[in-house]
Structure formats: C-alpha cells, structure tokens
Design an enzyme around this catalytic site. Structure first.
Site, PDB file in Angstrom:
ATOM      1  CD  GLU A 131      42.564  12.635 -63.024  1.00  0.00           C
ATOM      2  OE1 GLU A 131      42.496  13.779 -62.517  1.00  0.00           O
ATOM      3  OE2 GLU A 131      43.380  12.321 -63.909  1.00  0.00           O
ATOM      4  CB  ALA A 134      38.277  14.755 -63.569  1.00  0.00           C
ATOM      5  CB  SER A 136      30.496  13.141 -66.307  1.00  0.00           C
ATOM      6  OG  SER A 136      29.799  12.054 -65.731  1.00  0.00           O
ATOM      7  CD  GLN A 281      -9.358  -5.273 -64.867  1.00  0.00           C
ATOM      8  OE1 GLN A 281      -9.622  -4.202 -64.310  1.00  0.00           O
ATOM      9  NE2 GLN A 281     -10.079  -5.745 -65.867  1.00  0.00           N
ATOM     10  CG  HIS A 341       9.147 -11.167 -56.384  1.00  0.00           C
ATOM     11  ND1 HIS A 341       9.070 -10.647 -57.651  1.00  0.00           N
ATOM     12  CD2 HIS A 341       9.515 -12.470 -56.531  1.00  0.00           C
ATOM     13  CE1 HIS A 341       9.385 -11.586 -58.532  1.00  0.00           C
ATOM     14  NE2 HIS A 341       9.654 -12.696 -57.885  1.00  0.00           N
ATOM     15  N   GLY A 343       7.503  -9.401 -49.636  1.00  0.00           N
ATOM     16  CA  GLY A 343       8.644  -9.558 -48.733  1.00  0.00           C
ATOM     17  C   GLY A 343       9.825 -10.269 -49.362  1.00  0.00           C
ATOM     18  CD  GLU A 366      30.933   1.997 -70.091  1.00  0.00           C
ATOM     19  OE1 GLU A 366      30.594   2.235 -71.269  1.00  0.00           O
ATOM     20  OE2 GLU A 366      31.198   0.863 -69.667  1.00  0.00           O
TER      21      GLU A 366
END
Length: 386
Positions: A131, A134, A136, A281, A341, A343, A366
């Site tokens: 809510e 409300a 957790s 490395q 990765h 860009g 949850e």
C-alpha cells in the site's frame, strides 16, 4: 550456453534435470526480445504467456490439486527464463506468486475456479499486498474488508501491484479487524471486473513491467473468496513469500549467468594490443569473482528450495539468505559485465544494458535487501545455543 554442471548436485532429482533440458530446448527454439517498450508491455505479456502455455510450463507455477509446490522446479524455471528475458521471467513468476495463496491455502472450489485457468493461461494472477504507506511492513495495512452479510466490502488502495491492469483477479490482503496489527489481516480473492475496483495509475519502471495503483471503493466480494481463516492473511502472505523468495534469487541467478556468458564471449573475442582481452589478469580476476558469486548464489538458492521440498514447514532464514545474496551479487556481476563491455554495455537494447535495468528491482520486491538482513538476524538470534 550457461554452465549446467550444477544440475548434477544432489539437490536435484531426475525430473529436475529433465525440466532443465526441456527449458533449454524450448528457449533455444523460441525468441523473446531483450527490450520491450512501456507502451507495448501489456501485449508482450499476453504473447509471452501464450507461448509459455504452448511450451507447457505454466502448470509448474500452480498446484491445482493441493499438493506442495515444487520449489526447485519454480527456481529452475525462473533461472532459465530470466537468462533469456526479464519480462518472460516476470510473466511466469506472477502466475505463481499471484495464485500462490490459493495453491497453498485455497479451498477445492477456489483451486478449481482459479488455478486451472491460471495453469492454462486463461487467467492472469496478481498478488496485492503493498500500500502507499505499507510495503515491507505488511502488518500496517489499512485497506479494510468489513463483513456485510455473506459478503465483504473492501475500501482502500494498493500500489506497486505487479500485473495491475492486466490481471484477471487479485489476491488482496485486507484488514478485517479480528485483532490489531498482523493478526487482523485476511486474504481475499477479488476478481478484476468487480464493481468499484479501478486502476487509477500505471507506474512506469526502469525495466518495463505492468505495475499499477489500485483503488477499492465499496467493492463487494462473496465470503467464499476468503482464503483460509479470517485474521490469518498475514500468515498466508508470509508462507507464500517463504516459497517464492528463493525463486527471486533464482531469477537473479539466471540474469547473472547471462551476464557471465556475454562477458566470456566479449573477453575471448575483443582484441587489445593484439591479444584477447581475456589474457589480461585484471579481466581474469573480474571473471573469477563473477563465477565464484554465481556458484555461491546457486548453492544458497537450491539449498533453500531443496529444504522446502524436503518437507520443512518454513525456510524463512534460508530463503532470505538466498534472495539477499543472489540479488545483491547479481547486481555486482552485471555491473562488472557493463564495465568489461565498455561502450556497448550502455547501448540501449544491448543484452547487458537490459540486464542492468532488469536486475535492480529484484533487490526491492518481495522484501528489500535490508529487510532480508533483519529476517536473517532475527532468525539467527532466535536459534537456541547448542
């Protein structure tokens, strides 16, 4: 393809290895987009659900005959789906979580009326707990359900409701007043077309999902839609989360595995100073950390799932550990994948960029990571000394 050697761990039976093989085969033959625009998310969810039904996987999300849910199957399914598409995982997960209270505590009539259609993809389920004030702290719910003859009348609001606006029904947790706090909450099934129930806001997210704020104004619901006993809704909610929290960790694990797979391909093919990036490395150290965290997360997830499937009445501590560690470390793994990765890791629609957006919500819903730490601490403190 992600490492599947963990399926030989003693946590799994032959049926779980068969499930994993069927999931891999199906996902290899079925294409799901990494990115879906917010304005197309409802259509995509319907299409994903239809494909999932064809594959025969939605039946794993429910227990139509009242048998215990197989948590390892739920985890394996979410892990595999999340590795391919965050939204695909979401669609499956909400069919399970949204109908979970009915699977666990529903009457034969409720199971027959709702769960068979959920398994067949004819009904879309939703879990309506949070809510505006409300989240957790579920014991602080204010939405009321007052008795009126053989009906309840619901008034109040729910928000952050996954599948809000596309669900066929909501399992709503409402204050029925048997006692203060958590002991005065009940779980009630509310059909989405009930007069007085409205979707007042759709909430856009960093990764597109159907999410909404709901308003209940004099919504009349038959008393037969009550799940379990009056005043036991909080227990119902916690028991449901006890099952599905491990599966959130499994979804994070699937995303982390995909990030590692993409990173391994990148590191082996990207040339730096005439040699593959994988020979550096520092890159090897990052890959080592990713692999270590993935295996540790898998051990925690499937320990919790195996423990529940073995008959443990509650796995609150184990499930909290699994969700906390798997979601937090998946965030770290995916962040490292973005870095490696370069860009490409921040190009809109790239698999790694999609994972970066998909993973973030798993550390909140949850029970946020901080809540899981409180649960783990309380459970640990409550243990008796040897």
């Amino acid at each position: 393809m992600a490492d599947c050697s963990y399926l030989n761990w003693p946590f799994f039976d032959a049926r779980h290895r068969e499930l994993a093989a069927s999931l891999n085969a199906w996902l290899g033959a079925t294409s799901f987009p990494h990115h879906v625009n917010e304005d197309k998310v409802d259509t995509a969810c319907a299409e994903f659900l239809a494909e999932m039904v064809k594959g025969g996987f939605t039946a794993n999300a429910v227990s139509t005959e009242g048998a215990a849910l197989d948590v390892r199957s739920l985890c394996l399914t979410r892990e595999h789906f999340a590795r391919h598409s965050g939204l695909l995982d979401f669609v499956f997960a909400m069919q399970g979580l949204g109908s979970g209270p009915i699977s666990l505590f529903g009457t034969p009539e409720q199971r027959a009326h709702y769960l068979r259609d959920v398994a067949a993809g004819k009904k879309v389920a939703a879990f309506a707990l949070s809510e505006p004030e409300a989240g957790s702290d579920a014991a602080s719910l204010t939405l009321t359900a007052r008795a009126d003859g053989d009906h309840f009348i619901l008034d109040g609001e729910k928000t952050w409701i996954s599948n809000g606006g596309i669900a066929s029904f909501y399992v709503v947790f409402a204050r029925t007043g048997e006692a203060p706090g958590a002991k005065g909450v009940s779980a009630i099934i509310v059909d989405a077309d009930s007069p007085g129930l409205s979707v007042v806001e759709r909430i856009p997210l960093i990764a597109a999902h159907p999410l909404a704020r709901l308003k209940f104004e004099n919504v009349r619901v038959p008393h037969g839609n009550l799940i379990g006993k009056p005043g036991e809704g909080f227990k119902t909610a916690m028991a449901t989360l006890d099952v599905f929290r491990s599966t959130v960790g499994a979804a994070a694990l699937g995303m982390a595995r995909r990030a590692l797979d993409e990173t391994l391909t990148r590191a082996k093919t990207r040339q730096i100073n005439g040699a593959p990036m994988a020979e550096l490395q520092m890159v090897q150290a990052m890959i080592s950390d990713m692999a270590l965290k993935i295996d540790a997360a898998a051990l925690l997830i499937y320990r919790a799932a195996w423990t529940k499937d073995s008959g443990a009445p509650r796995v609150t501590r184990e499930a909290a550990m699994a969700k906390l560690y798997a979601t937090d470390t998946a965030q770290e793994i995916i962040d490292a994948a973005v870095q490696l990765h370069g860009g490409w890791g921040v190009v809109h629609g790239h698999p790694i960029e999609c994972l970066y957006r998909d993973i973030r919500a798993l550390r909140i819903y949850e029970g946020a990571s901080e809540v899981q730490k409180v649960i783990i601490a309380r459970q640990t403190l409550a243990q008796e000394a040897p």
